[in-house]
Scaffold this motif. Structure first.
Motif, short mmCIF file in Angstrom:
data_model
loop_
_atom_site.label_atom_id
_atom_site.label_comp_id
_atom_site.label_asym_id
_atom_site.label_seq_id
_atom_site.Cartn_x
_atom_site.Cartn_y
_atom_site.Cartn_z
N LEU A 19 9.70 5.93 2.15
CA LEU A 19 9.90 4.49 2.24
C LEU A 19 9.37 3.76 1.02
N PRO A 124 14.37 1.70 3.26
CA PRO A 124 14.60 0.38 2.65
C PRO A 124 15.79 0.35 1.71
N GLY A 155 12.21 -6.66 4.39
CA GLY A 155 11.69 -5.57 5.21
C GLY A 155 12.22 -5.69 6.62
N PHE A 160 11.52 0.19 9.45
CA PHE A 160 10.79 0.77 8.34
C PHE A 160 9.28 0.70 8.50
N SER A 163 6.98 -0.98 5.60
CA SER A 163 7.56 -0.78 4.28
C SER A 163 8.38 -2.00 3.87
N THR A 164 8.39 -2.26 2.58
CA THR A 164 9.06 -3.44 2.04
C THR A 164 9.77 -3.08 0.75
N ILE A 165 10.92 -3.68 0.51
CA ILE A 165 11.58 -3.56 -0.79
C ILE A 165 11.58 -4.94 -1.43
N ILE A 181 9.53 -0.51 -4.06
CA ILE A 181 9.41 -0.16 -2.64
C ILE A 181 7.94 0.13 -2.34
#
Length: 222
Positions: A19, A124, A155, A160, A163-165, A181
């Motif tokens: 992720l 992501p 996110g 996810f 987790s963040t994009i 990411i």
């Protein structure tokens, strides 16, 4: 930890780090996850215009430099076809290949001849490769507008985890510059892109996942 695992944790492309696969924690332009700790305000017209412009770019290719969570650096060529398709060919001596075919993300090691498979919808990358980026949706973590950079963090906690994009755009041309990411352990992997061409035509084999070489898939048993 295998190379394929560290790729996805940062993607740009880990079993645990999947992720986080494309992010740079040490990059000066990267925006820390903490900057989006509070609930995001509604996206501005400029941010939505950038998202709409990016959504309208159905194909693109170019070169990339990827920075991993430990400061490691690799490069290569990338190919994107929206919705859902992506390929990363890493420069030698890296044996890595990453392919998304709209359903799955496959991470391969051409030297060891091994592949790992992950559902695209659980990563992501599905946000980066979505047909349309809607900033009114609950997935928006934050939008930050500066004179030289517009940053949009997305996110989906239900899919996810934490987790963040984070995607970074040129506010004048609306061009994508970089994405980061951040995995659920707070580790970043960043990908910066350059020499980008849009509106290109791809052979369907570019995004073909070699399922016959991946144990446990129906094709591998044929």
């Amino acid at each position: 930890m295998r190379n394929s695992d560290s790729f996805l944790s940062g993607l740009a492309m880990t079993r645990r780090d999947l992720l986080g696969a494309f992010a740079v924690a040490a990059t000066a332009s990267a925006i820390p996850l903490g900057a989006y700790a509070q609930a995001a305000a509604p996206a501005s017209g400029t941010a939505q215009a950038i998202a709409d412009h990016f959504s309208g770019v159905t194909t693109m290719q170019g070169e990339f430099v990827q920075f991993g969570p430990r400061g490691e650096q690799t490069g290569g060529k990338f190919f994107i076809q929206r919705p859902g398709k992506l390929r990363f060919n890493y420069d030698e001596p890296s044996p890595m290949r990453v392919i998304a075919d709209g359903k799955n993300v496959a991470i391969g090691n051409t030297k060891l001849k091994t592949w790992d498979l992950y559902p695209l919808s659980k990563t992501p990358l599905s946000l980066l490769l979505a047909r349309h980026i809607d900033l009114s949706a609950g997935m928006v973590k934050g939008v930050k507008e500066e004179s030289d950079l517009t940053t949009i963090a997305l996110g989906n906690n239900t899919v996810f985890g934490n987790s963040t994009i984070t995607m970074m755009f040129d506010p004048k041309t609306y061009d994508l510059r970089q994405w980061t990411i951040t995995d659920n352990q707070g580790k970043d992997t960043s990908v910066m892109i350059f020499n980008v061409k849009t509106g290109v035509q791809f052979d369907e084999r570019v995004f073909r996942v070699p399922y016959e070489s991946i144990p446990g898939t129906p094709q591998s048993r044929d």
